[in-house]
Design a protein around this motif. Sequence first.
Motif, PDB file in Angstrom:
ATOM      1  N   ASP A   1       3.273  13.018  20.102  1.00 37.99           N
ATOM      2  CA  ASP A   1       4.710  13.319  20.057  1.00 37.99           C
ATOM      3  C   ASP A   1       5.357  12.669  18.844  1.00 37.99           C
ATOM      4  O   ASP A   1       6.154  13.302  18.130  1.00 37.99           O
ATOM      5  CB  ASP A   1       5.403  12.852  21.338  1.00 37.99           C
ATOM      6  N   MET A   2       5.013  11.410  18.592  1.00 33.85           N
ATOM      7  CA  MET A   2       5.577  10.698  17.447  1.00 33.85           C
ATOM      8  C   MET A   2       5.134  11.356  16.135  1.00 33.85           C
ATOM      9  O   MET A   2       5.949  11.568  15.229  1.00 33.85           O
ATOM     10  CB  MET A   2       5.130   9.229  17.465  1.00 33.85           C
ATOM     11  N   LEU A   3       3.862  11.709  16.041  1.00 37.08           N
ATOM     12  CA  LEU A   3       3.359  12.356  14.828  1.00 37.08           C
ATOM     13  C   LEU A   3       3.991  13.731  14.635  1.00 37.08           C
ATOM     14  O   LEU A   3       4.281  14.136  13.500  1.00 37.08           O
ATOM     15  CB  LEU A   3       1.833  12.460  14.873  1.00 37.08           C
ATOM     16  N   ARG A   4       4.201  14.463  15.734  1.00 38.78           N
ATOM     17  CA  ARG A   4       4.862  15.763  15.642  1.00 38.78           C
ATOM     18  C   ARG A   4       6.276  15.599  15.098  1.00 38.78           C
ATOM     19  O   ARG A   4       6.712  16.355  14.222  1.00 38.78           O
ATOM     20  CB  ARG A   4       4.892  16.449  17.003  1.00 38.78           C
ATOM     21  N   ASP A   5       6.978  14.584  15.582  1.00 42.64           N
ATOM     22  CA  ASP A   5       8.333  14.320  15.094  1.00 42.64           C
ATOM     23  C   ASP A   5       8.312  13.981  13.609  1.00 42.64           C
ATOM     24  O   ASP A   5       9.144  14.461  12.833  1.00 42.64           O
ATOM     25  CB  ASP A   5       8.986  13.186  15.888  1.00 42.64           C
ATOM     26  N   LYS A   6       7.354  13.151  13.201  1.00 44.53           N
ATOM     27  CA  LYS A   6       7.241  12.776  11.785  1.00 44.53           C
ATOM     28  C   LYS A   6       6.896  13.993  10.931  1.00 44.53           C
ATOM     29  O   LYS A   6       7.408  14.144   9.812  1.00 44.53           O
ATOM     30  CB  LYS A   6       6.191  11.681  11.592  1.00 44.53           C
ATOM     31  N   LEU A   7       6.018  14.858  11.444  1.00 44.06           N
ATOM     32  CA  LEU A   7       5.650  16.071  10.721  1.00 44.06           C
ATOM     33  C   LEU A   7       6.854  16.987  10.557  1.00 44.06           C
ATOM     34  O   LEU A   7       7.087  17.533   9.470  1.00 44.06           O
ATOM     35  CB  LEU A   7       4.517  16.801  11.445  1.00 44.06           C
ATOM     36  N   GLN A   8       7.633  17.137  11.607  1.00 47.12           N
ATOM     37  CA  GLN A   8       8.829  17.975  11.521  1.00 47.12           C
ATOM     38  C   GLN A   8       9.820  17.403  10.517  1.00 47.12           C
ATOM     39  O   GLN A   8      10.425  18.152   9.740  1.00 47.12           O
ATOM     40  CB  GLN A   8       9.472  18.124  12.900  1.00 47.12           C
ATOM     41  N   ALA A   9       9.960  16.077  10.523  1.00 45.52           N
ATOM     42  CA  ALA A   9      10.855  15.444   9.549  1.00 45.52           C
ATOM     43  C   ALA A   9      10.322  15.652   8.129  1.00 45.52           C
ATOM     44  O   ALA A   9      11.098  15.936   7.202  1.00 45.52           O
ATOM     45  CB  ALA A   9      11.001  13.953   9.860  1.00 45.52           C
ATOM     46  N   ALA A  10       9.005  15.539   7.961  1.00 44.52           N
ATOM     47  CA  ALA A  10       8.414  15.743   6.633  1.00 44.52           C
ATOM     48  C   ALA A  10       8.576  17.194   6.194  1.00 44.52           C
ATOM     49  O   ALA A  10       8.874  17.461   5.013  1.00 44.52           O
ATOM     50  CB  ALA A  10       6.943  15.354   6.658  1.00 44.52           C
ATOM     51  N   GLU A  11       8.406  18.137   7.102  1.00 45.05           N
ATOM     52  CA  GLU A  11       8.595  19.551   6.761  1.00 45.05           C
ATOM     53  C   GLU A  11      10.040  19.811   6.344  1.00 45.05           C
ATOM     54  O   GLU A  11      10.292  20.547   5.377  1.00 45.05           O
ATOM     55  CB  GLU A  11       8.210  20.441   7.947  1.00 45.05           C
ATOM     56  N   ALA A  12      10.967  19.213   7.071  1.00 41.48           N
ATOM     57  CA  ALA A  12      12.383  19.377   6.723  1.00 41.48           C
ATOM     58  C   ALA A  12      12.660  18.771   5.342  1.00 41.48           C
ATOM     59  O   ALA A  12      13.407  19.358   4.530  1.00 41.48           O
ATOM     60  CB  ALA A  12      13.269  18.726   7.783  1.00 41.48           C
ATOM     61  N   GLU A  13      12.053  17.638   5.044  1.00 42.72           N
ATOM     62  CA  GLU A  13      12.241  16.990   3.740  1.00 42.72           C
ATOM     63  C   GLU A  13      11.638  17.848   2.626  1.00 42.72           C
ATOM     64  O   GLU A  13      12.225  17.984   1.551  1.00 42.72           O
ATOM     65  CB  GLU A  13      11.620  15.589   3.745  1.00 42.72           C
ATOM     66  N   VAL A  14      10.464  18.440   2.890  1.00 43.01           N
ATOM     67  CA  VAL A  14       9.839  19.328   1.897  1.00 43.01           C
ATOM     68  C   VAL A  14      10.751  20.528   1.634  1.00 43.01           C
ATOM     69  O   VAL A  14      10.943  20.924   0.470  1.00 43.01           O
ATOM     70  CB  VAL A  14       8.439  19.779   2.370  1.00 43.01           C
ATOM     71  N   LYS A  15      11.322  21.105   2.671  1.00 42.47           N
ATOM     72  CA  LYS A  15      12.243  22.242   2.492  1.00 42.47           C
ATOM     73  C   LYS A  15      13.459  21.817   1.682  1.00 42.47           C
ATOM     74  O   LYS A  15      13.912  22.543   0.789  1.00 42.47           O
ATOM     75  CB  LYS A  15      12.685  22.794   3.851  1.00 42.47           C
ATOM     76  N   ARG A  16      13.983  20.646   1.994  1.00 46.14           N
ATOM     77  CA  ARG A  16      15.168  20.141   1.272  1.00 46.14           C
ATOM     78  C   ARG A  16      14.837  19.956  -0.197  1.00 46.14           C
ATOM     79  O   ARG A  16      15.581  20.402  -1.081  1.00 46.14           O
ATOM     80  CB  ARG A  16      15.647  18.822   1.894  1.00 46.14           C
ATOM     81  N   LEU A  17      13.686  19.302  -0.478  1.00 47.15           N
ATOM     82  CA  LEU A  17      13.297  19.055  -1.874  1.00 47.15           C
ATOM     83  C   LEU A  17      12.973  20.366  -2.595  1.00 47.15           C
ATOM     84  O   LEU A  17      13.275  20.516  -3.784  1.00 47.15           O
ATOM     85  CB  LEU A  17      12.111  18.095  -1.927  1.00 47.15           C
ATOM     86  N   THR A  18      12.369  21.303  -1.880  1.00 50.59           N
ATOM     87  CA  THR A  18      12.064  22.607  -2.471  1.00 50.59           C
ATOM     88  C   THR A  18      13.353  23.317  -2.864  1.00 50.59           C
ATOM     89  O   THR A  18      13.450  23.908  -3.951  1.00 50.59           O
ATOM     90  CB  THR A  18      11.254  23.478  -1.486  1.00 50.59           C
ATOM     91  N   THR A  19      14.353  23.231  -1.987  1.00 49.56           N
ATOM     92  CA  THR A  19      15.652  23.844  -2.288  1.00 49.56           C
ATOM     93  C   THR A  19      16.260  23.197  -3.534  1.00 49.56           C
ATOM     94  O   THR A  19      16.792  23.892  -4.410  1.00 49.56           O
ATOM     95  CB  THR A  19      16.600  23.697  -1.086  1.00 49.56           C
ATOM     96  N   ILE A  20      16.172  21.880  -3.623  1.00 53.03           N
ATOM     97  CA  ILE A  20      16.718  21.166  -4.785  1.00 53.03           C
ATOM     98  C   ILE A  20      15.972  21.581  -6.056  1.00 53.03           C
ATOM     99  O   ILE A  20      16.582  21.870  -7.092  1.00 53.03           O
ATOM    100  CB  ILE A  20      16.653  19.642  -4.571  1.00 53.03           C
ATOM    101  N   ILE A  21      14.657  21.613  -5.996  1.00 56.08           N
ATOM    102  CA  ILE A  21      13.844  21.985  -7.168  1.00 56.08           C
ATOM    103  C   ILE A  21      14.158  23.419  -7.592  1.00 56.08           C
ATOM    104  O   ILE A  21      14.291  23.713  -8.796  1.00 56.08           O
ATOM    105  CB  ILE A  21      12.341  21.795  -6.874  1.00 56.08           C
ATOM    106  N   LEU A  22      14.261  24.326  -6.640  1.00 58.60           N
ATOM    107  CA  LEU A  22      14.599  25.717  -6.949  1.00 58.60           C
ATOM    108  C   LEU A  22      15.965  25.802  -7.608  1.00 58.60           C
ATOM    109  O   LEU A  22      16.183  26.583  -8.553  1.00 58.60           O
ATOM    110  CB  LEU A  22      14.530  26.586  -5.694  1.00 58.60           C
ATOM    111  N   ALA A  23      16.900  25.003  -7.103  1.00 62.00           N
ATOM    112  CA  ALA A  23      18.245  25.001  -7.686  1.00 62.00           C
ATOM    113  C   ALA A  23      18.209  24.462  -9.103  1.00 62.00           C
ATOM    114  O   ALA A  23      18.890  24.993 -10.003  1.00 62.00           O
ATOM    115  CB  ALA A  23      19.190  24.180  -6.805  1.00 62.00           C
ATOM    116  N   ILE A  24      17.438  23.416  -9.339  1.00 60.90           N
ATOM    117  CA  ILE A  24      17.323  22.830 -10.687  1.00 60.90           C
ATOM    118  C   ILE A  24      16.665  23.835 -11.624  1.00 60.90           C
ATOM    119  O   ILE A  24      17.109  24.031 -12.749  1.00 60.90           O
ATOM    120  CB  ILE A  24      16.531  21.506 -10.641  1.00 60.90           C
ATOM    121  N   ASN A  25      15.608  24.479 -11.183  1.00 58.50           N
ATOM    122  CA  ASN A  25      14.904  25.460 -12.001  1.00 58.50           C
ATOM    123  C   ASN A  25      15.792  26.676 -12.298  1.00 58.50           C
ATOM    124  O   ASN A  25      15.671  27.292 -13.363  1.00 58.50           O
ATOM    125  CB  ASN A  25      13.607  25.909 -11.329  1.00 58.50           C
ATOM    126  N   ALA A  26      16.638  27.029 -11.367  1.00 57.18           N
ATOM    127  CA  ALA A  26      17.524  28.178 -11.556  1.00 57.18           C
ATOM    128  C   ALA A  26      18.661  27.855 -12.518  1.00 57.18           C
ATOM    129  O   ALA A  26      19.215  28.748 -13.152  1.00 57.18           O
ATOM    130  CB  ALA A  26      18.083  28.638 -10.222  1.00 57.18           C
TER     131      ALA A  26
END
Length: 91
Positions: free
Chosen positions: A65-90
């Motif tokens: 359960d704890m690892l699942r929560d950490k994975l979900q948080a990491a996935e959300a962080e990856v999406k956030r950073l991907t959005t930022i990188i896409l915005a910078i590249n655009a």
Amino acid sequence: MDDPDAAARESARALNASLLHTEQLAVVVKELEQQLVTRAEEMARVKAACDHAAVLATFVREDCDMLRDKLQAAEAEVKRLTTIILAINAA
């Protein structure tokens, strides 16, 4: 059997045979009791192992359960950073 001595001897033989049979049964009962004790000890060990496994399973579930929560948080962080990188590249 009109002879009382013969009757007494036959009765004594029957009694001796009965006593021997009783002794043999006592040995069998004692062996069965020992087997029962052994089985009870084995069952106690198995129950202890099962109880231990149940405790471990609880810890594993909690860790998952704890690892699942950490994975979900990491996935959300990856999406956030991907959005930022896409915005910078655009830009």
